[in-house]
Motif scaffolding. Sequence first.
Motif, PDB file in Angstrom:
ATOM      1  N   UNK A 144       0.815  -1.218   0.000  1.00 35.64           N
ATOM      2  CA  UNK A 144       0.000   0.000   0.000  1.00 35.64           C
ATOM      3  C   UNK A 144       0.850   1.270   0.000  1.00 35.64           C
ATOM      4  N   UNK A 145       2.144   1.144   0.300  1.00 33.57           N
ATOM      5  CA  UNK A 145       3.026   2.315   0.192  1.00 33.57           C
ATOM      6  C   UNK A 145       3.174   2.673  -1.274  1.00 33.57           C
ATOM      7  N   UNK A 146       3.311   3.965  -1.568  1.00 32.37           N
ATOM      8  CA  UNK A 146       3.580   4.334  -2.958  1.00 32.37           C
ATOM      9  C   UNK A 146       5.022   3.943  -3.294  1.00 32.37           C
ATOM     10  N   UNK A 147       5.283   3.491  -4.547  1.00 36.08           N
ATOM     11  CA  UNK A 147       6.662   3.120  -4.906  1.00 36.08           C
ATOM     12  C   UNK A 147       7.641   4.262  -4.622  1.00 36.08           C
ATOM     13  N   UNK A 148       7.252   5.465  -5.102  1.00 39.51           N
ATOM     14  CA  UNK A 148       8.020   6.678  -4.863  1.00 39.51           C
ATOM     15  C   UNK A 148       7.123   7.719  -4.248  1.00 39.51           C
ATOM     16  N   UNK A 149       7.528   8.483  -3.268  1.00 35.59           N
ATOM     17  CA  UNK A 149       8.810   8.364  -2.580  1.00 35.59           C
ATOM     18  C   UNK A 149       8.755   7.360  -1.419  1.00 35.59           C
ATOM     19  N   UNK A 150       7.549   6.839  -1.092  1.00 34.49           N
ATOM     20  CA  UNK A 150       7.386   6.113   0.168  1.00 34.49           C
ATOM     21  C   UNK A 150       8.269   4.874   0.306  1.00 34.49           C
ATOM     22  N   UNK A 151       8.148   3.934  -0.636  1.00 28.79           N
ATOM     23  CA  UNK A 151       8.846   2.663  -0.422  1.00 28.79           C
ATOM     24  C   UNK A 151      10.362   2.839  -0.520  1.00 28.79           C
ATOM     25  N   UNK A 152      10.804   3.704  -1.415  1.00 31.04           N
ATOM     26  CA  UNK A 152      12.250   3.966  -1.504  1.00 31.04           C
ATOM     27  C   UNK A 152      12.770   4.525  -0.175  1.00 31.04           C
ATOM     28  N   UNK A 153      12.044   5.496   0.342  1.00 33.95           N
ATOM     29  CA  UNK A 153      12.415   6.107   1.617  1.00 33.95           C
ATOM     30  C   UNK A 153      12.348   5.052   2.725  1.00 33.95           C
ATOM     31  N   UNK A 154      11.339   4.223   2.672  1.00 39.15           N
ATOM     32  CA  UNK A 154      11.173   3.160   3.665  1.00 39.15           C
ATOM     33  C   UNK A 154      12.409   2.259   3.680  1.00 39.15           C
TER      34      UNK A 154
END
Lengths: 291, 291
Positions: A94-104
């Motif tokens: 459910x995280x957005x690929x960018x920027x969320x999952x990268x940042x994650x």
Amino acid sequence: MIVYLSNFVIYTNAMYVVKADGRREEFDRSKIVRTCLRMGVPREVAEEIAAKVEQRSYDGISTREILQIVFELLSKHHHPSFRHRESLRDALSALRPKPDFEQYVRLFFREQGYTVLPNQIVRGRCLDYELDGIIEINGKKYMLEVKHHVNSHTRTGLEVCLAIYAKLLDLNKGYELGVSTIKFDGAIVVCNTKFTFHAIKYSECAGLILLGWNYPKEKNLSTLIEKMKLYPITYVKGFDKEVYEKLGDSGIVLLKQVVSAPVAELARVSGLDEELLSKFKEKAREILSKP
Amino acid sequence: MIVYLSNFVIYTNAMYVVKADGRREEFDRSKIVRTCLRMGVPREVAEEIAAKVEQRSYDGISTREILQIVFELLSKHHHPSFRHRESLRDALSALRPKPDFEQYVRLFFREQGYTVLPNQIVRGRCLDYELDGIIEINGKKYMLEVKHHVNSHTRTGLEVCLAIYAKLLDLNKGYELGVSTIKFDGAIVVCNTKFTFHAIKYSECAGLILLGWNYPKEKNLSTLIEKMKLYPITYVKGFDKEVYEKLGDSGIVLLKQVVSAPVAELARVSGLDEELLSKFKEKAREILSKP
């Protein structure tokens, strides 16, 4: 008719479970025990819950439904915070690929104590490449490549790993030619789902480091997240999409970040309402507290 | 009102064309001339047709509609076979990726006089790979990789080319280790559509040979097909999908193959009706005859 038909009735005790990809496999109580243990539940409670789930299951039940029963029982008998939880697998997708999952993923490595440089453009021999990050482990530098699938059952395949290997080579040729100052010792590929058999076989042989939902067998993404409680913000159920997105836009993707920051500060960076953030923080705290 | 508005009217003679991907570009008569020349039309006729197309065009016309007008004028004024023709670009994407387009590309190279080995599995250092073919040019061996897009406007990107390069390396490491007997001198990537800018830049630098709809500038897939009349069976309009598929299943993907084989033989290998095949063959012959 009935007499004839009765000859063909097959008596079986096997109960089958339908997986997300449509495949069927026999119900396996030990898998439920392992799921519970991964979430920090003591073995005794895990065994008890698995037995209860088995009682409530039926032939053709979906793995999703089983997980819902597990969560329900955990919240009733073990810890109320399970009421607020999404499944971890769904939370990651459910995280957005960018920027969320990268940042994650970058924070995930930082939390393990490694030095992580943010995404940047590095010159290779043939092209410039935008890297998702650079990770330093024991003085060695690794190029970070992050793959995110919105469908939590999509696998990352061979083609992706081949491409990353070629990119790594081109970057190191760039270093040899003096067009870049970074020599990479390897590449780390992180994915929120599983890798295919061929992707794993190639990467093990070519020396790429993979980290996925269930790879490597020990210390994979899911076990490390549970062990270190590095839950993504999407692990908390019941808020509007906008809430997760505004937090993500502010670089806040871990529950730990939400809990450790004052509400006023969270409101300032995200533009979200303080009252709403207080509720969010309360649920996050409950999840992180125990088990 | 009218008085005020008239101040804002911009007088312009520019007529814009809407491309398949939604982008707009100025109407360019020379492009139509070039399209006609590529199809073997004499320059005089090409210029005449381009002028007529310009007369019938309007601001916001689609490139597809322009092509339809070109075909209509060609069949009326130049050669009746244009009535039976699909656009070449659409014809290529109408082939099935497997086995049709792979077979098409192998025959395409055979028709240029090269030795082409069929698809096969070759061992690399890390994995076995299924190659779409092996092409020998001047004593050198090239691994053939075929990419087909059903949407004729989808481009083949950098990731694909990086992966092919890594595959080539792994195959040659397999040769060095003695697990395979084939040493490759390079790789040829053939695609029915365009390549992206980065795919081209990387491949030129890394030494991959690309052949696509409009790459390389001279001797690209479309010009070579027109020059050698290597039209796919889908270039003939107006038959059921089943007809093209049955021909494809029998390894018949070129109009040349249809024309050169007796109808009885075509019927035997494809299981199609002789009468229908006669009609197909007649149209194919008309297209191949002239221009």
